[in-house]
Scaffold this active site. Structure first.
Site, mmCIF file in Angstrom:
data_model
loop_
_atom_site.group_PDB
_atom_site.id
_atom_site.type_symbol
_atom_site.label_atom_id
_atom_site.label_comp_id
_atom_site.label_asym_id
_atom_site.label_seq_id
_atom_site.Cartn_x
_atom_site.Cartn_y
_atom_site.Cartn_z
ATOM 1 N N GLY A 15 32.486 35.557 44.241
ATOM 2 C CA GLY A 15 33.863 35.490 43.765
ATOM 3 C C GLY A 15 34.761 34.881 44.820
ATOM 4 N N GLY A 17 38.921 35.234 45.677
ATOM 5 C CA GLY A 17 40.268 35.679 45.309
ATOM 6 C C GLY A 17 41.275 34.967 46.178
ATOM 7 N N PHE A 19 42.656 36.173 48.621
ATOM 8 C CA PHE A 19 42.573 36.657 50.006
ATOM 9 C C PHE A 19 41.367 36.088 50.713
ATOM 10 C CE2 PHE A 19 39.588 38.808 47.633
ATOM 11 C CZ PHE A 19 40.214 39.410 46.562
ATOM 12 N N ASP A 139 48.196 44.594 42.267
ATOM 13 C CA ASP A 139 47.498 43.388 41.803
ATOM 14 C C ASP A 139 46.545 43.716 40.649
ATOM 15 O OD1 ASP A 139 45.389 40.796 43.273
ATOM 16 O OD2 ASP A 139 46.901 40.760 41.686
HETATM 17 C C1 LIG Z 1 30.443 35.502 38.964
HETATM 18 N N1 LIG Z 1 30.725 36.634 39.784
HETATM 19 C C2 LIG Z 1 30.264 37.848 39.457
HETATM 20 O O1 LIG Z 1 29.563 38.064 38.481
HETATM 21 C C3 LIG Z 1 30.603 38.966 40.409
HETATM 22 C C4 LIG Z 1 29.714 39.982 40.814
HETATM 23 C C5 LIG Z 1 28.274 40.183 40.401
HETATM 24 N N2 LIG Z 1 30.364 40.816 41.674
HETATM 25 C C6 LIG Z 1 31.660 40.367 41.832
HETATM 26 C C7 LIG Z 1 32.694 40.960 42.643
HETATM 27 C C8 LIG Z 1 32.617 42.134 43.428
HETATM 28 C C9 LIG Z 1 31.510 43.011 43.674
HETATM 29 O O2 LIG Z 1 30.357 42.887 43.233
HETATM 30 N N3 LIG Z 1 31.916 44.026 44.480
HETATM 31 C C10 LIG Z 1 33.242 43.883 44.792
HETATM 32 C C11 LIG Z 1 34.084 44.688 45.596
HETATM 33 C C12 LIG Z 1 35.425 44.306 45.772
HETATM 34 C C13 LIG Z 1 35.893 43.138 45.140
HETATM 35 CL CL1 LIG Z 1 37.570 42.705 45.375
HETATM 36 C C14 LIG Z 1 35.068 42.331 44.348
HETATM 37 C C15 LIG Z 1 33.717 42.723 44.171
HETATM 38 C C16 LIG Z 1 31.836 39.206 41.041
HETATM 39 C C17 LIG Z 1 33.123 38.419 40.934
#
Ligand SMILES: CNC(=O)c1c(C)[nH]c(/C=C2\C(=O)Nc3ccc(Cl)cc32)c1C
Length: 281
Positions: A15, A17, A19, A139
């Site tokens: 991901g 963001g 930040f 947020d």
């Molecule tokens: C395509 N991305 C995803 O499927 C994805 C997956 C498998 N995990 C995430 C994001 C997080 C994740 O897996 N743990 C997190 C802890 C804090 C924050 Cl701010 C974000 C995450 C994302 C955006």
């Protein structure tokens, strides 16, 4: 002993963001999957760095089944980078989840909406009533809500407050990159942010889970602000046949006058939320 970078193996970026990058990593010692968020503090002033430390400490203080767990932080002062180690949420974020429904032109079942929404309210309640003082999320949006599992059963509120810390020019620029659909009227007319502003965002979130679009939308920032200040809360899609309870709760949270919006406590006592919440005990 504090964690070090070489104890982890980067797997992939998951991901991005306003930040910094979220990277899936594997702990070498036990193969455990985590994520870390890379925060580059090279361009930060002293005050912002202090605020960043304060916000990470807030994250550390919060322990709740619906808030992403913070595990550790790694400071790489040589490259001016901070790595915040957090729980891996395999199901991705709510933004992707809703965009799938929108593409398939199907609405979420009402009971799924209540199950997801109730967990977010429980997480926000933990922040607003925290023993060390009120923590504002600031947020709340689908891109900051995560599913622990691919079956989309358990929901986790992403980290927060950091966006307030990174109120440097970079973040403000980033913020203006993404249209802040969930900005409250008091934020638009600069009369300050408080718990009731989080409740407004929560209302926008519930509206979007029902309608698959945000309640207020416009071509640009100026028109969006005008709509947020003046427009009535739009109705939910009739075709979805959602209950009066759902309509009433959305309208209640999207009251222009923040004193008329509910607290998390009042929402948790709202009948359909209470039923989900009671069942979860
Ligand atoms: C395509 N991305 C995803 O499927 C994805 C997956 C498998 N995990 C995430 C994001 C997080 C994740 O897996 N743990 C997190 C802890 C804090 C924050 Cl701010 C974000 C995450 C994302 C955006």
């Amino acid at each position: 002993a504090p964690a070090t970078l070489d104890q982890f193996e980067r797997i992939e970026e998951v991901g991005h963001g306003s930040f910094g990058r979220i990277v899936k990593v594997r702990r070498r010692s036990d193969g455990q999957q985590l994520v870390w968020k890379e925060i580059d503090y090279k361009n930060m002033g002293r005050r912002e760095k202090q605020q960043l430390v304060a916000e990470v400490n807030i994250l550390r203080a919060l322990r709740h089944s619906n808030i992403v767990r913070y595990f550790d932080r790694i400071l790489d002062s040589e490259h001016c980078r901070l790595y915040v180690l957090m729980e891996f949420c395999e199901g991705g974020d709510l933004k992707m989840f809703l965009s799938k429904y929108r593409k398939e032109r199907t609405f979420l079942d009402e009971d799924l909406i209540w199950r997801i929404f109730t967990q977010i309210v429980l997480a926000l309640h933990e922040c607003h009533t925290h023993k060390d003082g009120i923590i504002l999320h600031r947020d709340l949006k689908p891109g900051n809500i995560f599913f622990l599992d691919p079956s989309h059963t358990t929901v986790k509120l992403g980290d927060f407050g950091l966006s307030r810390t990174l109120e440097s020019s970079a973040t403000l620029a980033q913020t203006f990159l993404g249209t802040p659909y969930y900005m409250s009227p008091e934020q638009v007319d600069h009369s300050g942010y408080n718990q009731k502003s989080d409740i407004w965002s929560l209302g926008c979130l519930l509206f979007e889970m029902c309608s698959l679009v945000p309640p207020f939308d416009a071509a640009d920032q100026k028109q969006l602000n005008a709509k947020i200040l003046t427009a009535q809360c739009p109705a939910l899609p009739a075709a979805a046949q959602y209950s009066a309870d759902l309509h009433n709760l959305v309208r209640w949270m999207l009251q222009r006058n923040q004193d008329q919006r509910p607290t998390t406590d009042q929402i948790l006592r709202f009948r359909p939320v209470r039923l989900v919440y009671r069942e979860r005990r």
